[in-house]
Motif scaffolding. Structure first.
Motif, PDB file in Angstrom:
ATOM      1  N   PHE A 125      38.288  38.507  34.525  1.00  0.00           N
ATOM      2  CA  PHE A 125      37.814  37.212  34.138  1.00  0.00           C
ATOM      3  C   PHE A 125      37.993  36.317  35.525  1.00  0.00           C
ATOM      4  N   ALA A 126      38.682  36.781  36.591  1.00  0.00           N
ATOM      5  CA  ALA A 126      38.446  36.312  37.825  1.00  0.00           C
ATOM      6  C   ALA A 126      37.125  36.500  38.446  1.00  0.00           C
ATOM      7  N   ILE A 127      36.694  37.775  38.157  1.00  0.00           N
ATOM      8  CA  ILE A 127      35.238  38.067  38.850  1.00  0.00           C
ATOM      9  C   ILE A 127      34.114  37.033  38.143  1.00  0.00           C
ATOM     10  N   GLU A 128      34.395  37.022  36.936  1.00  0.00           N
ATOM     11  CA  GLU A 128      33.546  35.997  36.099  1.00  0.00           C
ATOM     12  C   GLU A 128      33.470  34.792  36.614  1.00  0.00           C
ATOM     13  N   THR A 129      34.553  34.164  36.605  1.00  0.00           N
ATOM     14  CA  THR A 129      34.969  32.740  37.063  1.00  0.00           C
ATOM     15  C   THR A 129      34.343  32.623  38.502  1.00  0.00           C
ATOM     16  N   ALA A 130      34.413  33.469  39.511  1.00  0.00           N
ATOM     17  CA  ALA A 130      33.948  33.401  40.923  1.00  0.00           C
ATOM     18  C   ALA A 130      32.294  33.462  40.606  1.00  0.00           C
ATOM     19  N   LEU A 131      31.948  34.285  40.001  1.00  0.00           N
ATOM     20  CA  LEU A 131      30.460  34.486  39.872  1.00  0.00           C
ATOM     21  C   LEU A 131      29.782  33.194  39.396  1.00  0.00           C
ATOM     22  N   GLN A 132      30.684  32.357  38.073  1.00  0.00           N
ATOM     23  CA  GLN A 132      30.034  31.243  37.721  1.00  0.00           C
ATOM     24  C   GLN A 132      30.187  30.009  38.882  1.00  0.00           C
ATOM     25  N   HIS A 133      31.144  30.276  39.649  1.00  0.00           N
ATOM     26  CA  HIS A 133      31.417  29.238  40.524  1.00  0.00           C
ATOM     27  C   HIS A 133      30.128  29.449  41.583  1.00  0.00           C
ATOM     28  N   LYS A 134      29.698  30.573  42.019  1.00  0.00           N
ATOM     29  CA  LYS A 134      28.778  30.754  42.911  1.00  0.00           C
ATOM     30  C   LYS A 134      27.331  30.176  42.092  1.00  0.00           C
ATOM     31  N   GLU A 135      27.370  30.620  40.742  1.00  0.00           N
ATOM     32  CA  GLU A 135      25.968  30.205  40.166  1.00  0.00           C
ATOM     33  C   GLU A 135      25.859  28.597  40.165  1.00  0.00           C
ATOM     34  N   ALA A 136      26.849  27.892  40.105  1.00  0.00           N
ATOM     35  CA  ALA A 136      26.890  26.543  40.143  1.00  0.00           C
ATOM     36  C   ALA A 136      26.811  26.024  41.371  1.00  0.00           C
ATOM     37  N   ALA A 137      27.450  26.460  42.414  1.00  0.00           N
ATOM     38  CA  ALA A 137      27.464  25.899  43.665  1.00  0.00           C
ATOM     39  C   ALA A 137      26.816  26.446  44.785  1.00  0.00           C
ATOM     40  N   GLY A 138      26.438  27.601  44.680  1.00  0.00           N
ATOM     41  CA  GLY A 138      25.798  28.442  45.735  1.00  0.00           C
ATOM     42  C   GLY A 138      26.870  29.416  46.489  1.00  0.00           C
ATOM     43  N   GLY A 139      26.452  29.964  47.668  1.00  0.00           N
ATOM     44  CA  GLY A 139      27.517  30.720  48.319  1.00  0.00           C
ATOM     45  C   GLY A 139      27.500  32.156  48.154  1.00  0.00           C
ATOM     46  N   SER A 140      28.616  32.723  48.242  1.00  0.00           N
ATOM     47  CA  SER A 140      28.707  34.053  48.052  1.00  0.00           C
ATOM     48  C   SER A 140      30.139  34.450  47.502  1.00  0.00           C
ATOM     49  N   VAL A 141      30.214  35.718  46.878  1.00  0.00           N
ATOM     50  CA  VAL A 141      31.395  36.178  46.221  1.00  0.00           C
ATOM     51  C   VAL A 141      31.830  37.588  46.971  1.00  0.00           C
ATOM     52  N   THR A 142      32.898  37.660  47.497  1.00  0.00           N
ATOM     53  CA  THR A 142      33.524  38.748  47.814  1.00  0.00           C
ATOM     54  C   THR A 142      34.560  39.405  47.266  1.00  0.00           C
ATOM     55  N   ALA A 143      34.540  40.494  46.668  1.00  0.00           N
ATOM     56  CA  ALA A 143      35.694  41.116  45.936  1.00  0.00           C
ATOM     57  C   ALA A 143      36.445  41.931  47.040  1.00  0.00           C
ATOM     58  N   LEU A 144      37.644  41.545  47.131  1.00  0.00           N
ATOM     59  CA  LEU A 144      38.720  42.148  47.764  1.00  0.00           C
ATOM     60  C   LEU A 144      39.758  42.812  47.279  1.00  0.00           C
ATOM     61  N   THR A 145      40.148  44.070  47.707  1.00  0.00           N
ATOM     62  CA  THR A 145      41.420  44.610  47.278  1.00  0.00           C
ATOM     63  C   THR A 145      42.108  45.047  48.352  1.00  0.00           C
ATOM     64  N   LEU A 146      43.561  45.086  48.228  1.00  0.00           N
ATOM     65  CA  LEU A 146      44.495  45.935  48.907  1.00  0.00           C
ATOM     66  C   LEU A 146      44.930  47.195  48.273  1.00  0.00           C
ATOM     67  N   GLY A 147      44.560  48.354  48.896  1.00  0.00           N
ATOM     68  CA  GLY A 147      44.685  49.766  48.416  1.00  0.00           C
ATOM     69  C   GLY A 147      44.157  50.845  49.257  1.00  0.00           C
ATOM     70  N   PRO A 148      44.602  51.974  48.920  1.00  0.00           N
ATOM     71  CA  PRO A 148      43.782  53.053  49.852  1.00  0.00           C
ATOM     72  C   PRO A 148      42.494  53.419  49.139  1.00  0.00           C
ATOM     73  N   SER A 149      41.811  54.281  49.744  1.00  0.00           N
ATOM     74  CA  SER A 149      40.466  54.517  49.542  1.00  0.00           C
ATOM     75  C   SER A 149      39.970  54.669  47.986  1.00  0.00           C
ATOM     76  N   GLU A 150      41.011  55.419  47.213  1.00  0.00           N
ATOM     77  CA  GLU A 150      40.771  55.458  45.943  1.00  0.00           C
ATOM     78  C   GLU A 150      40.429  54.078  45.179  1.00  0.00           C
ATOM     79  N   SER A 151      40.617  52.998  45.734  1.00  0.00           N
ATOM     80  CA  SER A 151      40.415  51.615  45.258  1.00  0.00           C
ATOM     81  C   SER A 151      38.935  51.375  45.308  1.00  0.00           C
ATOM     82  N   ASP A 152      38.122  52.122  46.148  1.00  0.00           N
ATOM     83  CA  ASP A 152      36.616  51.825  46.550  1.00  0.00           C
ATOM     84  C   ASP A 152      35.969  51.774  44.976  1.00  0.00           C
ATOM     85  N   LYS A 153      36.429  52.556  44.057  1.00  0.00           N
ATOM     86  CA  LYS A 153      35.709  52.574  42.821  1.00  0.00           C
ATOM     87  C   LYS A 153      35.924  51.515  42.295  1.00  0.00           C
TER      88      LYS A 153
END
Ligand SMILES: Cc1cc2nc3c(=O)[nH]c(=O)nc-3n(C[C@H](O)[C@H](O)[C@H](O)COP(=O)(O)OP(=O)(O)OC[C@H]3O[C@@H](n4cnc5c(N)ncnc54)[C@H](O)[C@@H]3O)c2cc1C
Ligand SMILES: Nc1ncnc2c1ncn2[C@@H]1O[C@H](COP(=O)(O)O)[C@@H](O)[C@H]1O
Lengths: 309, 247
Positions: free
Chosen positions: B40-68
């Motif tokens: 839901f956070a991803i969706e809301t962030a994308l809607q924010h960008k679609e309304a206001a421009g800018g860019s969305v970066t997804a960020l995680t804290l975790g080891p390389s298994e989290s790349d998926k």
């Protein structure tokens, strides 16, 4: 010397909520001397925050406490509170403000504690599919689930007042009151929930009648919320709904999927009404009734009405 | 145009059985997914960008298994994917996690951060408000709706109902399920995600003051009593009063 703790009083409808007395027992179980802080606009609120074992109550009087704003609440509570272990109720708002106060003090926070043994704290993880015990060293913030610790006895509050507000960072435009005056599932001690087995949303009126007798809230499974527009998401219990911890949870026409259990399995007593004797909900029910709700609810309602009158 | 970060965490699928082996959970056989509220956070962030421009970066804290899961987020439509990690990290407490995330968020130059209401493993709900405090930003948690025209306005639960709240300035917003429908990855997104590069950033974190002592299965409930037929409701009502003492 005993170490100190700060209990953030839980306020509901302008008064001290009963869970605050349970927080006092938790503070004592931690071997700490608690100070109760009461965020308020009107310092008389703090008069209700006296307990045996609590020497000091601080009414934090601030204009920021009119509406919930995490940043100003945390700033005011932090400024008015001594150092020590911070203890709050595990309600959505208090977990939120405790997390901010903890961050302000560079402390770790342990949420949803259900058992305390010395400085070892136990909380559910993986939506209650496992439990985790952690040890804290030094100060930390912790939130405590309701209905787990005994309530400390009431005493006279020795209130000192601190005028302390914070800069409000968000502006409430409008409060939309819930259409129904019914209790919210997150606040209720008794919940009766319906699932897809209720057949149609109009049949929830049978649950409401029993809720009225018991002073209970009405909840729902996700299948009910997703299937029927009349059943709002605010009623949903489970993984993607609310996590509840009432004394009594009555599940009617709910199969007992793992994601539903995630939201209610820690209820003290669970009653299940389901026509399918093999429904998974029965393995979690203290009292199971294998029958349709059509046969069961009228009997339940009249038995409860007779008992409550 | 806002620089938006969305926090995503890799967690066991909520359908997974959680086994305990010795005094630790054994996650060797579970399927891993993006924590449900983070969708839901991803969706809301994308809607924010679609309304206001800018860019969305997804960020995680975790080891390389989290790349998926970062690539899964890329397939859904985020612009960039970042991971913060330091090989010396293991069981981190909330203070350590938030400190590290805040460094990465600052480095990314974010103005808005969206995250899940709670992660499916911790169930805590500490990260959103905690990082907001450390950033000195506003925060609103558990939102069920957001609109972006003429500034950010969100809906979140309040005593007796819900509050419509306007947020000015930088903020951390944690997302509940609400009314948003999350978009699914499309073919083009999946193709782009395959080639996407994860930007790995390093950070420092303080030592944890909370340590795990043990993990265990939930206490088994004693077998309940089971009755046949609706008329048994009368007996159950009596037991609720006399045995359980709950009414
Ligand atoms: C990521 C994810 C998150 C989810 N989050 C949630 C959540 O938060 N909350 C939630 O509840 N679910 C959630 N679910 C859905 C969950 O998996 C189940 O689909 C849902 O709980 C089923 O709801 P139900 O028991 O009402 O419906 P069903 O599974 O359809 O069960 C209906 C039950 O009613 C019984 N029944 C039928 N007629 C009668 C009658 N006349 N009298 C008595 N009993 C009757 C049936 O025997 C059956 O057991 C989630 C799923 C996923 C994948
Ligand atoms: N390790 C992590 N990496 C990225 N985001 C995280 C991490 N931990 C928590 N979050 C975010 O914070 C939310 C709440 O997590 P928690 O405070 O653990 O309940 C999650 O839904 C994520 O959006």
């Amino acid at each position: 010397m005993m170490s100190e703790s700060i209990i953030i009083a839980e306020i509901s409808r302008g008064a001290i909520a009963p869970v605050t007395a349970e927080l006092v027992s938790a503070a004592i179980a931690l071997g700490t001397t608690p100070t109760v802080v009461v965020p308020c606009m009107d310092t008389s609120t703090a008069d209700g925050a006296g307990y045996e074992g609590v020497a000091r109550t601080i009414a934090i009087k601030g204009a920021c406490f009119e509406n919930y704003d995490a940043s100003s609440w945390a700033a005011a509570i932090d400024a008015a509170s001594p150092s020590g272990i911070i203890i709050a109720a595990a309600t959505p708002q208090s977990k939120d403000v405790a997390a901010r106060v903890a961050a302000k003090r560079n402390l770790a926070i342990v949420q949803d504690v259900v058992a305390i043994d010395g400085r070892n704290l136990t909380s559910p993880i993986y939506s209650g599919k496992a439990m985790q015990t952690v040890a804290i060293s030094g100060d930390a913030a912790i939130s405590i689930r309701a209905n787990v610790f005994p309530a400390a006895s009431a005493g006279t509050a020795n209130v000192s007042v601190v005028d302390q507000s914070g800069d409000v960072a968000t502006a409430v435009q409008e409060i939309i009151a819930r259409a129904s005056t019914r209790l919210d599932v997150a606040e209720a001690n008794i919940i009766i929930s319906g699932g897809r087995g209720m057949g149609n949303p109009a049949n929830f009126s049978h649950l409401e009648k029993i809720a009225d007798v018991l002073g209970a809230a009405v909840g729902a499974s996700r299948a009910a919320v997703d299937t029927w527009d009349e059943i709002p998401h605010s009623m949903q219990v489970g993984q993607t709904g609310k996590t509840v911890n009432p004394n009594l949870y009555i599940a009617v026409g709910i199969s007992g999927a793992i994601q539903h259990l995630a939201g209610m399995r820690s209820s003290k007593y669970i009653v299940a009404v389901n026509k399918d004797a093999d429904a998974p909900i029965f393995s979690h029910a203290d009292y199971g009734i294998v029958a349709t709700w059509e046969e069961t609810l009228p009997v339940l309602e009249s038995a409860l009405s007779a008992m409550m009158s | 145009m806002p620089n938006i970060v969305v926090l995503v965490k890799r967690v066991p699928d909520t359908n997974a059985r959680i086994l305990v082996n010795g005094d630790r959970v054994d996650l060797s056989a579970v399927k891993w997914v993006i924590s449900p509220y983070d969708e839901f956070a991803i969706e809301t962030a994308l809607q924010h960008k679609e309304a206001a421009g800018g860019s969305v970066t997804a960020l995680t804290l975790g080891p390389s298994e989290s790349d998926k899961i970062l690539k899964d987020a890329k397939a859904i439509g985020v612009d960039e994917i970042s991971r913060v990690w330091n090989d010396s990290w293991s069981e981190m407490d909330s203070n350590a996690i938030q400190t590290a995330l805040v460094q990465a968020i600052t480095e990314l130059g974010a103005e808005f951060v969206y995250c899940g209401k709670t992660a499916a493993d911790t169930g805590a709900g500490s990260t959103g408000p905690g990082i907001a405090e450390r950033l000195g930003w506003a925060s609103v948690s558990n939102i069920t709706n957001a609109s972006f025209h003429g500034g950010l306005t969100v809906t979140s639960p309040a005593e007796n109902g819900s509050a419509i709240i306007s947020v000015s300035g930088n903020a951390v917003i944690s997302c509940d399920k609400g009314n948003v429908k999350v978009r699914k990855p499309n073919v083009k997104g999946i193709m782009m995600a395959k080639r996407a590069q994860v930007n790995v950033v390093s950070a420092d974190a303080p030592a944890s003051s909370v340590s795990i002592v043990s993990q265990s299965p939930p206490p088994a409930k004693p077998a309940g009593k089971k009755y046949e037929g609706g008329s048994s409701a009368e007996e159950v009502a009596k037991l609720l009063r006399d045995e359980a003492n709950v009414i």
